[in-house]
Design an enzyme around this catalytic site. Structure first.
Site, PDB file in Angstrom:
ATOM      1  N   LYS A  78       0.861  -1.189   0.000  1.00 42.79           N
ATOM      2  CA  LYS A  78       0.000   0.000   0.000  1.00 42.79           C
ATOM      3  C   LYS A  78       0.889   1.228   0.000  1.00 42.79           C
ATOM      4  CE  LYS A  78      -4.504   0.890   0.429  1.00 42.79           C
ATOM      5  NZ  LYS A  78      -5.656   0.144  -0.051  1.00 42.79           N
ATOM      6  N   GLY A 178     -20.214   7.033   4.276  1.00 41.07           N
ATOM      7  CA  GLY A 178     -19.241   7.377   3.228  1.00 41.07           C
ATOM      8  C   GLY A 178     -19.844   7.140   1.859  1.00 41.07           C
ATOM      9  N   GLY A 180     -18.484   7.983  -1.213  1.00 39.98           N
ATOM     10  CA  GLY A 180     -17.463   8.257  -2.229  1.00 39.98           C
ATOM     11  C   GLY A 180     -17.584   7.286  -3.384  1.00 39.98           C
ATOM     12  N   VAL A 182     -16.900   4.101  -3.794  1.00 41.18           N
ATOM     13  CA  VAL A 182     -17.550   2.808  -3.532  1.00 41.18           C
ATOM     14  C   VAL A 182     -18.935   3.003  -2.920  1.00 41.18           C
ATOM     15  CG1 VAL A 182     -17.345   0.553  -2.426  1.00 41.18           C
ATOM     16  CG2 VAL A 182     -15.284   1.760  -3.127  1.00 41.18           C
TER      17      VAL A 182
HETATM   18  P1  NAI Z   1     -13.494   7.953  -1.523  1.00 43.94           P
HETATM   19  O1  NAI Z   1     -12.394   8.853  -1.102  1.00 43.94           O
HETATM   20  O2  NAI Z   1     -13.992   8.021  -2.914  1.00 43.94           O
HETATM   21  O3  NAI Z   1     -14.776   8.190  -0.583  1.00 43.94           O
HETATM   22  C1  NAI Z   1     -14.738   8.271   0.796  1.00 43.94           C
HETATM   23  C2  NAI Z   1     -15.978   9.049   1.216  1.00 43.94           C
HETATM   24  O4  NAI Z   1     -16.094   8.977   2.636  1.00 43.94           O
HETATM   25  C3  NAI Z   1     -15.918  10.530   0.862  1.00 43.94           C
HETATM   26  O5  NAI Z   1     -17.158  10.937   0.274  1.00 43.94           O
HETATM   27  C4  NAI Z   1     -15.691  11.230   2.209  1.00 43.94           C
HETATM   28  O6  NAI Z   1     -16.251  12.523   2.268  1.00 43.94           O
HETATM   29  C5  NAI Z   1     -16.368  10.272   3.155  1.00 43.94           C
HETATM   30  N1  NAI Z   1     -15.885  10.285   4.531  1.00 43.94           N
HETATM   31  C6  NAI Z   1     -14.621  10.382   4.991  1.00 43.94           C
HETATM   32  N2  NAI Z   1     -14.597  10.285   6.325  1.00 43.94           N
HETATM   33  C7  NAI Z   1     -15.872  10.091   6.724  1.00 43.94           C
HETATM   34  C8  NAI Z   1     -16.508   9.905   7.975  1.00 43.94           C
HETATM   35  N3  NAI Z   1     -15.822   9.909   9.112  1.00 43.94           N
HETATM   36  N4  NAI Z   1     -17.856   9.734   8.005  1.00 43.94           N
HETATM   37  C9  NAI Z   1     -18.580   9.752   6.857  1.00 43.94           C
HETATM   38  N5  NAI Z   1     -18.042   9.948   5.642  1.00 43.94           N
HETATM   39  C10 NAI Z   1     -16.699  10.106   5.579  1.00 43.94           C
HETATM   40  O7  NAI Z   1     -13.037   6.462  -1.132  1.00 43.94           O
HETATM   41  P2  NAI Z   1     -13.512   5.080  -1.761  1.00 43.94           P
HETATM   42  O8  NAI Z   1     -12.657   4.722  -2.899  1.00 43.94           O
HETATM   43  O9  NAI Z   1     -14.994   5.091  -1.946  1.00 43.94           O
HETATM   44  O10 NAI Z   1     -13.139   4.055  -0.585  1.00 43.94           O
HETATM   45  C11 NAI Z   1     -13.921   3.987   0.600  1.00 43.94           C
HETATM   46  C12 NAI Z   1     -13.325   2.940   1.529  1.00 43.94           C
HETATM   47  O11 NAI Z   1     -13.307   1.675   0.873  1.00 43.94           O
HETATM   48  C13 NAI Z   1     -11.871   3.222   1.933  1.00 43.94           C
HETATM   49  O12 NAI Z   1     -11.672   2.735   3.252  1.00 43.94           O
HETATM   50  C14 NAI Z   1     -11.076   2.374   0.951  1.00 43.94           C
HETATM   51  O13 NAI Z   1      -9.818   2.022   1.469  1.00 43.94           O
HETATM   52  C15 NAI Z   1     -11.976   1.164   0.830  1.00 43.94           C
HETATM   53  N6  NAI Z   1     -11.803   0.409  -0.396  1.00 43.94           N
HETATM   54  C16 NAI Z   1     -11.946   1.019  -1.610  1.00 43.94           C
HETATM   55  C17 NAI Z   1     -11.819   0.282  -2.768  1.00 43.94           C
HETATM   56  C18 NAI Z   1     -12.077   0.884  -4.112  1.00 43.94           C
HETATM   57  O14 NAI Z   1     -12.296   0.115  -5.062  1.00 43.94           O
HETATM   58  N7  NAI Z   1     -12.109   2.199  -4.240  1.00 43.94           N
HETATM   59  C19 NAI Z   1     -11.456  -1.154  -2.741  1.00 43.94           C
HETATM   60  C20 NAI Z   1     -11.414  -1.712  -1.405  1.00 43.94           C
HETATM   61  C21 NAI Z   1     -11.539  -0.935  -0.288  1.00 43.94           C
END
Ligand code: NAI
Length: 348
Positions: A78, A178, A180, A182
């Site tokens: 990572k 969250g 974002g 995903v």
């Molecule tokens: P992202 O950065 O696109 O979205 C994260 C979202 O969570 C954002 O909208 C942000 O404003 C929100 N956020 C942050 N802290 C928060 C909190 N305390 N309470 C509520 N909302 C909060 O990230 P993504 O790519 O959607 O990933 C989300 C999670 O899934 C991360 O932990 C990532 O490591 C994990 N993940 C992502 C994968 C992927 O394909 N993108 C694959 C496997 C795991």
């Protein structure tokens, strides 16, 4: 640019610094036992360098487990960049990270994580071959998030089968933390499946958009964990299931995309003691790395290859849940055991 740090738990940990672009971060290679270390690049604000280092240590270890659980010939790694992706991400900074990754000569492959997009991967690819999750180029796999969301929702169905005796999610009240890359796709899938949504995001506009798009109910960031819901789907940050949040959780089941949802070792047992079914995060969220792996491994028939592995991932989750129930232990314990068996079989 790369300074190797001592570690007793990881194969290699590097501090990455490039003063010209302002890059500060870390690359962690937990294990290359099953293959090159693979795992995404995260950019976020950290309270300190130590916090960023702790994150890369945890996340890279988690990737060893995730890749092993998904049956992939990849180890765990990572990378993190310290900074606000909204204001501090520049092409020069991404290219500097690309040069650092190239310096590891294929021992680490990167892709998107929080704060990163396929366009960012394209920028990094100007400096290194060891980047996946690109939109264009040989075997390009694009944004892994929709496939991650699909795997999470498939896992949720396996969990629902055990908790309620039917996999159908129609009518279930699901809290998504969250929204974002995903989380949004998770909401879309759940909405399409007839589930009702409760949502929270640090970004108020994002939460409001989910209210408009899915008829979701918006709650505060602090309120989502204790909301009166059937299923909790953590899709933001790690460490959200801890000694403070667990006693207040009202959901019967937890299944989400976030990495390292449990804050401490004993938290899986604490959830089990409260009768909450926790689906191991690194098994549920393996869809993204499966999608990325097809690019890293240069798979020609990528669609069918990804489909086969997603099906195997869901079967693995169902197996883990059944075995945990039969043995009276948490699914997290069974998942860890299965990974340890796979790693020791490889070592032997
Ligand atoms: P992202 O950065 O696109 O979205 C994260 C979202 O969570 C954002 O909208 C942000 O404003 C929100 N956020 C942050 N802290 C928060 C909190 N305390 N309470 C509520 N909302 C909060 O990230 P993504 O790519 O959607 O990933 C989300 C999670 O899934 C991360 O932990 C990532 O490591 C994990 N993940 C992502 C994968 C992927 O394909 N993108 C694959 C496997 C795991």
């Amino acid at each position: 640019m790369l300074t190797r740090l001592p570690s007793s738990t990881h194969e290699d940990i590097y501090r990455v610094v490039d003063p010209a672009s302002g890059l500060r971060g870390f690359i962690g290679l937990h294990s290359t036992q099953l293959g090159p270390a693979a795992g995404g690049l995260r950019m976020r604000v950290y309270d300190s360098e130590d916090a960023a280092l702790a994150d890369v240590l945890n996340l890279s270890r988690g990737m060893s487990f995730k890749n092993a659980a998904a049956g992939l010939p990849l180890g765990g790694g990572k990378a993190v960049i310290i900074g606000d992706p909204a204001t501090q991400k520049t092409p020069a900074l991404l290219r500097a990270m690309g040069r650092a990754i190239e310096g590891l000569q294929g021992r680490y492959w990167t892709a998107e994580d929080m704060g990163m997009s396929p366009a960012d991967m394209a920028e990094i690819a100007r400096e290194t071959r060891y980047v996946a999750g690109r939109d264009q180029g040989d075997h390009a796999s694009g944004d892994p998030s929709p496939v991650t969301a699909r795997g999470v929702c498939d896992a949720m169905q396996a969990g629902a089968m055990q908790v309620w005796g039917k996999a159908d999610l129609a009518g279930r009240l699901v809290g998504v933390q969250g929204l974002g890359h995903v989380g949004w796709h998770v909401c879309q899938r759940l909405h399409d499946a007839g589930a009702r949504l409760v949502v929270a995001d640090m970004d108020a506009a994002r939460a409001q958009a989910a209210v408009t798009a899915f008829g979701a109910k918006k709650v505060s960031v602090s309120g989502i964990l204790s909301a009166d819901i059937d299923i909790l789907a953590p899709c933001a940050i790690g460490g959200v299931l801890d000694k403070d949040s667990i006693p207040a959780i009202r959901a019967r089941m937890i299944c989400g995309a976030a990495n390292n949802q449990l804050a401490a070792q004993g938290d899986a047992a604490a959830l089990m003691a409260r009768g909450i079914l926790y689906l191991p995060d690194y098994v549920a969220n393996g869809g993204g790395i499966i999608n990325v792996a097809a690019e890293i491994l240069h798979i020609a028939e990528r669609d069918s290859w990804v489909e086969d592995r997603l099906a195997a991932m869901q079967a693995n989750m169902a197996h883990i849940l059944a075995r945990a129930k039969a043995e009276g232990v948490s699914p997290a314990e069974i998942a860890d055991r299965l990974v340890a068996e796979r790693l020791s079989a490889r070592a032997g």
